[in-house]
Design a protein around this motif. Structure first.
Motif, mmCIF file in Angstrom:
data_model
loop_
_atom_site.group_PDB
_atom_site.id
_atom_site.type_symbol
_atom_site.label_atom_id
_atom_site.label_comp_id
_atom_site.label_asym_id
_atom_site.label_seq_id
_atom_site.Cartn_x
_atom_site.Cartn_y
_atom_site.Cartn_z
ATOM 1 N N TYR A 115 39.147 43.366 38.168
ATOM 2 C CA TYR A 115 37.081 42.919 38.011
ATOM 3 C C TYR A 115 37.793 41.363 38.194
ATOM 4 C CZ TYR A 115 40.958 42.643 34.377
ATOM 5 O OH TYR A 115 42.198 41.651 33.164
ATOM 6 N N PHE A 116 37.186 40.675 38.280
ATOM 7 C CA PHE A 116 36.632 39.614 38.828
ATOM 8 C C PHE A 116 35.830 39.041 37.853
ATOM 9 C CE2 PHE A 116 37.112 41.544 43.170
ATOM 10 C CZ PHE A 116 38.094 40.658 43.726
ATOM 11 N N SER A 117 36.234 37.263 37.805
ATOM 12 C CA SER A 117 35.953 35.961 36.793
ATOM 13 C C SER A 117 35.893 34.996 37.668
ATOM 14 C CB SER A 117 36.767 36.422 35.585
ATOM 15 O OG SER A 117 37.333 35.616 35.767
ATOM 16 N N GLY A 118 34.741 33.992 37.658
ATOM 17 C CA GLY A 118 34.502 32.867 37.486
ATOM 18 C C GLY A 118 32.947 32.504 37.561
ATOM 19 N N LEU A 119 32.461 31.710 38.081
ATOM 20 C CA LEU A 119 31.210 30.973 37.056
ATOM 21 C C LEU A 119 30.503 30.670 39.063
ATOM 22 C CD1 LEU A 119 31.943 28.505 33.886
ATOM 23 C CD2 LEU A 119 30.784 30.763 34.758
ATOM 24 N N PRO A 120 29.315 30.307 38.679
ATOM 25 C CA PRO A 120 28.215 29.776 40.339
ATOM 26 C C PRO A 120 28.752 28.502 40.054
ATOM 27 C CG PRO A 120 26.781 30.996 38.493
ATOM 28 C CD PRO A 120 27.990 30.455 37.726
ATOM 29 N N TYR A 121 29.265 28.304 41.550
ATOM 30 C CA TYR A 121 29.398 27.333 42.280
ATOM 31 C C TYR A 121 31.084 27.405 42.473
ATOM 32 C CZ TYR A 121 24.892 26.021 41.657
ATOM 33 O OH TYR A 121 22.955 26.582 41.852
ATOM 34 N N GLU A 122 31.828 27.657 41.496
ATOM 35 C CA GLU A 122 33.650 27.857 41.416
ATOM 36 C C GLU A 122 33.956 27.776 42.822
ATOM 37 O OE1 GLU A 122 34.539 27.741 36.615
ATOM 38 O OE2 GLU A 122 35.161 29.557 38.155
ATOM 39 N N ASN A 123 34.767 27.201 43.421
ATOM 40 C CA ASN A 123 35.314 28.348 44.724
ATOM 41 C C ASN A 123 36.196 28.888 44.633
ATOM 42 O OD1 ASN A 123 34.000 27.966 47.581
ATOM 43 N ND2 ASN A 123 35.349 26.886 47.722
ATOM 44 N N HIS A 124 36.302 29.666 43.514
ATOM 45 C CA HIS A 124 37.440 30.433 43.416
ATOM 46 C C HIS A 124 37.081 31.225 42.370
ATOM 47 C CE1 HIS A 124 37.429 27.344 39.660
ATOM 48 N NE2 HIS A 124 38.069 28.766 39.234
ATOM 49 N N ARG A 125 38.070 32.784 42.225
ATOM 50 C CA ARG A 125 37.779 33.581 41.379
ATOM 51 C C ARG A 125 38.776 33.933 41.009
ATOM 52 N NH1 ARG A 125 33.381 31.839 40.712
ATOM 53 N NH2 ARG A 125 31.922 32.552 41.163
ATOM 54 N N LYS A 126 39.184 34.770 39.738
ATOM 55 C CA LYS A 126 40.194 35.522 39.412
ATOM 56 C C LYS A 126 40.048 36.651 39.002
ATOM 57 C CE LYS A 126 41.650 31.605 35.651
ATOM 58 N NZ LYS A 126 42.062 31.276 35.039
ATOM 59 N N VAL A 127 40.974 36.769 39.401
ATOM 60 C CA VAL A 127 40.716 39.039 39.569
ATOM 61 C C VAL A 127 42.066 39.601 39.253
ATOM 62 C CG1 VAL A 127 41.957 39.404 42.109
ATOM 63 C CG2 VAL A 127 40.182 40.959 41.424
ATOM 64 N N GLY A 128 41.894 40.423 38.224
ATOM 65 C CA GLY A 128 42.850 41.409 37.240
ATOM 66 C C GLY A 128 42.559 42.766 37.574
ATOM 67 N N GLY A 129 43.683 43.446 36.714
ATOM 68 C CA GLY A 129 43.185 45.017 36.565
ATOM 69 C C GLY A 129 44.192 45.877 37.716
ATOM 70 N N PHE A 130 43.120 47.056 37.641
ATOM 71 C CA PHE A 130 44.137 47.855 38.973
ATOM 72 C C PHE A 130 43.212 48.732 39.881
ATOM 73 C CE2 PHE A 130 45.490 48.300 34.591
ATOM 74 C CZ PHE A 130 46.587 47.929 34.596
ATOM 75 N N ILE A 131 44.536 48.842 41.283
ATOM 76 C CA ILE A 131 43.999 49.571 42.418
ATOM 77 C C ILE A 131 44.278 50.080 43.041
ATOM 78 C CG2 ILE A 131 42.262 47.457 42.951
ATOM 79 C CD1 ILE A 131 44.049 47.339 45.386
ATOM 80 N N GLU A 132 44.217 51.261 43.373
ATOM 81 C CA GLU A 132 45.064 52.345 44.325
ATOM 82 C C GLU A 132 45.933 52.025 44.977
ATOM 83 O OE1 GLU A 132 45.251 56.590 44.091
ATOM 84 O OE2 GLU A 132 43.923 55.538 42.845
ATOM 85 N N ALA A 133 47.419 52.572 44.416
ATOM 86 C CA ALA A 133 48.331 52.032 44.764
ATOM 87 C C ALA A 133 48.251 52.672 46.507
ATOM 88 C CB ALA A 133 49.769 52.722 44.352
ATOM 89 N N ASN A 134 49.717 52.176 47.482
ATOM 90 C CA ASN A 134 49.553 52.333 48.953
ATOM 91 C C ASN A 134 48.871 52.780 49.678
ATOM 92 O OD1 ASN A 134 52.214 53.157 48.021
ATOM 93 N ND2 ASN A 134 51.983 54.579 47.685
ATOM 94 N N THR A 135 47.244 52.065 50.146
ATOM 95 C CA THR A 135 46.457 51.994 50.277
ATOM 96 C C THR A 135 46.545 50.740 52.105
ATOM 97 O OG1 THR A 135 45.018 50.175 49.273
ATOM 98 C CG2 THR A 135 45.601 52.697 48.875
#
Length: 465
Positions: A215-235
């Motif tokens: 999942y991402f977080s961040g506001l309009p016009y901010e030139n960055h995003r934070k991302v957390g959570g999980f994705i599939e391993a070994n890809t």
């Protein structure tokens, strides 16, 4: 400009308030079914109770858009010259006049070549160099990209993309990861499109058997995003989508690069204007780009439950009585339209056009009356009906009512969020057609059990008709 600190506080307060109210509420179930031949309500279970609808809100937005704009309406984007041309040199600015088109470069319509079309038109107009700016005039909409009621944890993710006068690539950003063993941090290997100076603060962990739980977080016009959570391993390459923080600027940068590939050089700045651009000279039209018909956009909105296109339609509807599109103005137009058609909208509390906010509230009876109107009175009845996904077949209801006698005969829009599950549309049963609205709020237990309960309730109701 957006006050980012204030927006963040509002998002936090909204989220805390909603979760607190949610934990104190009891389950509510509402269902209304109408025989469309007689217009008689044959089932009414708590139909007058106002409830949170989630994405079946889109039925209100898309129906209104069809009624007011027509099924063949097309959004228009213009390329204009503000200056003089002498021996291939434009002394002045190249203007992109946005018209609120939500599907520029959209993956839903494979519209990947439109910037080449624009660049070819500029070159054919006799321009080889631009001594001035490329300006995106996005004043068709207000500068409030986030609809009312949107907040955490949605904002920053692709399905909560902001609404700008000029869209690009579904206003989403593709982020590619390479993941390793379980428990390690995946590596970001690229984004599409590339955005100058854009940063991603990566807090994802690789995990086995999770798929995409990022999942991402961040506001309009901010030139960055934070991302957390999980994705599939070994890809080797794992795609996760975020929202695009400033689509108009990303588009005009991509347009400049495309112009250069076509041999057209630009010497100047890239600008986005949220106010009507003050032009120095008489504008010269270079090219006009038109979207696919509204009927196609409505179909994407309802079949795939596309929040962004629904919100674009809402803002555009505002232009029926306001000079600039806004979510608030769009809601105003919707209420006035359905009041003029004799619907009682006293139960309608509407904050956005997609249903992503939990603040939307209306009764099953209200939505049912709109569905009856669209089936019996609207000249776009067939277009609206065909825009709905088919239960047991496609879209967001592809697994609903499978292995029942209603599979393939129920044309339903779904709506879901935490503790909310709703369906609305039409069912063909025997030789008759019915409208149906089912809303469940604050359910206990698992979603799959609630869906099973709704399926049984619907099937049993039709057996009793």
């Amino acid at each position: 400009m957006i006050n980012k600190k204030r927006v963040s506080i509002i998002i936090l307060l909204c989220t805390v308030g909603l979760l607190s109210a949610q934990t104190q509420a009891k389950q509510q179930v509402s269902m209304v079914i109408t025989d469309l031949d007689t217009k008689q309500i044959v089932v009414n279970r708590n139909g007058a109770v106002k409830m949170t609808p989630a994405s079946i809100t889109k039925l209100i937005t898309t129906a209104t858009a069809l009624e007011i704009l027509g099924d063949d309406f097309r959004f228009k984007t213009e390329i204009l010259v503000d200056g003089t041309i002498n021996k291939g040199k434009l002394n002045g600015n190249l203007i992109i006049k946005a018209g609120g088109d939500p599907v520029l470069g959209s993956s839903y319509f494979d519209d990947t070549n439109f910037l080449n079309d624009w660049a070819s038109a500029v070159k054919a107009f006799g321009i080889s160099e631009i001594y001035g700016d490329i300006v995106a005039d996005v004043s068709v909409f207000d500068n409030n990209p986030l609809p009312r009621g949107w907040g955490s944890p949605d904002v920053g993710n692709y399905y909560a993309a902001g609404i700008y006068g000029l869209s690009f690539l579904d206003n989403s950003l593709a982020v590619y990861f390479r993941s390793g063993r379980v428990g390690t941090k995946p590596q970001i290997i690229g984004t599409f499109p590339k955005i100058d100076g854009f940063k991603i603060y990566n807090h994802i962990t690789s995990q086995r058997g999770v798929g995409d739980k990022a999942y991402f977080s961040g506001l309009p016009y901010e030139n960055h995003r934070k991302v957390g959570g999980f994705i599939e391993a070994n890809t080797d390459s794992f795609l996760v989508k975020a929202d695009m923080p400033n689509p108009p600027m990303v588009l005009i940068k991509a347009f400049k690069d495309t112009l250069q590939k076509h041999g057209v050089l630009q010497h100047g700045k890239l600008k986005v204007s949220h106010q009507n651009v003050t032009y120095n000279r008489t504008l010269l039209p270079v090219f006009a780009s038109y979207s696919v018909p509204l009927s196609d956009i409505v179909s994407v909105t309802n079949v795939y439950s596309n929040n962004m296109t629904a919100e674009y339609l809402l803002k555009y509807l505002s232009l029926q009585k306001h000079q600039q599109g806004s979510s608030l103005g769009g809601v105003e137009v919707i209420k006035e339209f359905w009041e003029s058609r004799g619907l009682d909208f006293s139960s309608l509390s509407m904050y956005d056009g997609s249903g992503l906010t939990r603040y939307n509230r209306f009764s099953a009876l209200f939505l049912n009356s709109l569905l009856v109107y669209m089936a019996k009175e609207s000249r776009y009845a067939d277009v609206f009906f065909e825009s709905l996904p088919v239960a047991g077949v496609n879209g967001t209801v592809r697994n609903l009512l499978k292995n029942t006698e209603l599979s393939g005969t129920a044309y339903l829009k779904s709506g879901s969020m935490s503790k909310v599950q709703c369906y609305a549309g039409y069912i063909i049963y025997g030789n008759k057609k019915y409208s149906i609205v089912v809303m469940v709020n604050n359910y206990a237990g698992k979603r799959k059990d609630t869906v099973a309960m709704i399926e049984k309730m619907v099937v049993d109701s039709f057996k009793g008709l």
